[in-house]
Design an enzyme around this catalytic site. Sequence first.
Site, PDB file in Angstrom:
ATOM      1  N   GLY A 140       1.160  -0.962   0.015  1.00 54.13           N
ATOM      2  CA  GLY A 140      -0.379   0.010  -0.407  1.00 54.13           C
ATOM      3  C   GLY A 140       1.287   1.006   0.051  1.00 54.13           C
ATOM      4  O   GLY A 140       0.228   2.677   0.438  1.00 54.13           O
ATOM      5  N   THR A 164      12.766  32.164   4.018  1.00 57.12           N
ATOM      6  CA  THR A 164      13.411  33.029   4.066  1.00 57.12           C
ATOM      7  C   THR A 164      14.883  32.312   5.037  1.00 57.12           C
ATOM      8  O   THR A 164      14.411  31.682   5.937  1.00 57.12           O
ATOM      9  CB  THR A 164      13.398  34.631   4.211  1.00 57.12           C
ATOM     10  OG1 THR A 164      12.653  34.203   5.368  1.00 57.12           O
ATOM     11  CG2 THR A 164      12.507  35.146   3.188  1.00 57.12           C
ATOM     12  N   ASP A 222      16.361  -7.268  -4.780  1.00 62.57           N
ATOM     13  CA  ASP A 222      14.993  -7.634  -5.614  1.00 62.57           C
ATOM     14  C   ASP A 222      15.604  -6.626  -6.759  1.00 62.57           C
ATOM     15  O   ASP A 222      14.919  -5.259  -7.344  1.00 62.57           O
ATOM     16  CB  ASP A 222      13.861  -6.837  -5.077  1.00 62.57           C
ATOM     17  CG  ASP A 222      12.811  -6.432  -5.949  1.00 62.57           C
ATOM     18  OD1 ASP A 222      12.390  -7.697  -6.750  1.00 62.57           O
ATOM     19  OD2 ASP A 222      11.585  -6.299  -5.341  1.00 62.57           O
TER      20      ASP A 222
END
Length: 339
Positions: A58, A70, A185
């Site tokens: 998910g 700033t 992976d």
Amino acid sequence: MGNACCARSAAAVASYPPRGVPDWTEAGVPLFREGVPDHPNVTERYAFEGLLGTGGSGAVVWIAASKQSTSAATTKRPRRRRRRRVACKTIYWNSLRRTEEVEDLRRELTVMASLPRHHPAMVRLHEVYEDEAAVHLVMDLCGRGSLADRMVERRRWEEGRAARVAWELVDAVRALHEAGIMHRDLKPENLVFSGRGAEQQRLKVIDFGFATSFGPGETFRDEVGSFPYMAPEVFLRSYGPAADVWSAGVIVYQLLCGRHPFPPPDDTYMGQRKATLRGGGADVESHPWPLVSGAAKSLVLAMLEPDPTRRPTAYQLLEHPWLKAAAIASEAPASRGLV
């Protein structure tokens, strides 16, 4: 797009903080937790510009930019800080339904925090924000597309271009392994480009959801990864960091000839498992391999050695003539001192 990533439901608010949430400070990255004095939330720091992609469990990845502010200088015309564009991976608490999923997220954070910080292929994790709905991981934005996208545009790569990508990939694997991290992976979708101009673009490794730390001689038995890129020993549930070298070898093979070295009869897990385990070397004889140099062929065959004990390490592969020539051609440093 606004700040849709942080929309909260009543159920999410009622259940926060989720049971079993780890102390992310153990991972060694700056943590900002909603409700803690002086801790900003992610929408106070960043404006979300659009959806970059989705991941497992998910997860949603957004493009964000730091909000302009700033400087604190007491000048009449204070300078405005340059907006930093980042990627923000949002993981919703309600998607972490099991203790194992929370532990997986803790491991991913720990791995990302321990990546070699000065290596050009590593995506840096900057901050972690936690609120009632989700945990948000703010990291480098790699906005030049993935290797998978470029492989669709150009099915077979000119050998010089393939060699440069192969060198950057193998060097990234070398850096990970020397840091005691196994990715598990590696695939074209998890390799992206950053940098300006074609010559300045650099390959980066992303998605450490399956990554884990390892020690000398340690063996892993959980079958994880994307099955077209899984090494034989991963299918057999007994593997180590050499599995990353195999995955990189599949990618290099695809760059050089435009197809998988062990094509399955169908696009299924069992089909790929049988094709990978059936034995025999990768085909480097049929077209277009006669047009590929012998050095490139020898590198690919070494990376796709079925026996992991005989497969060269990433460190050893960087001494291969084909990769050394690619490093010289791209004016890349040997980079062993970049970790």
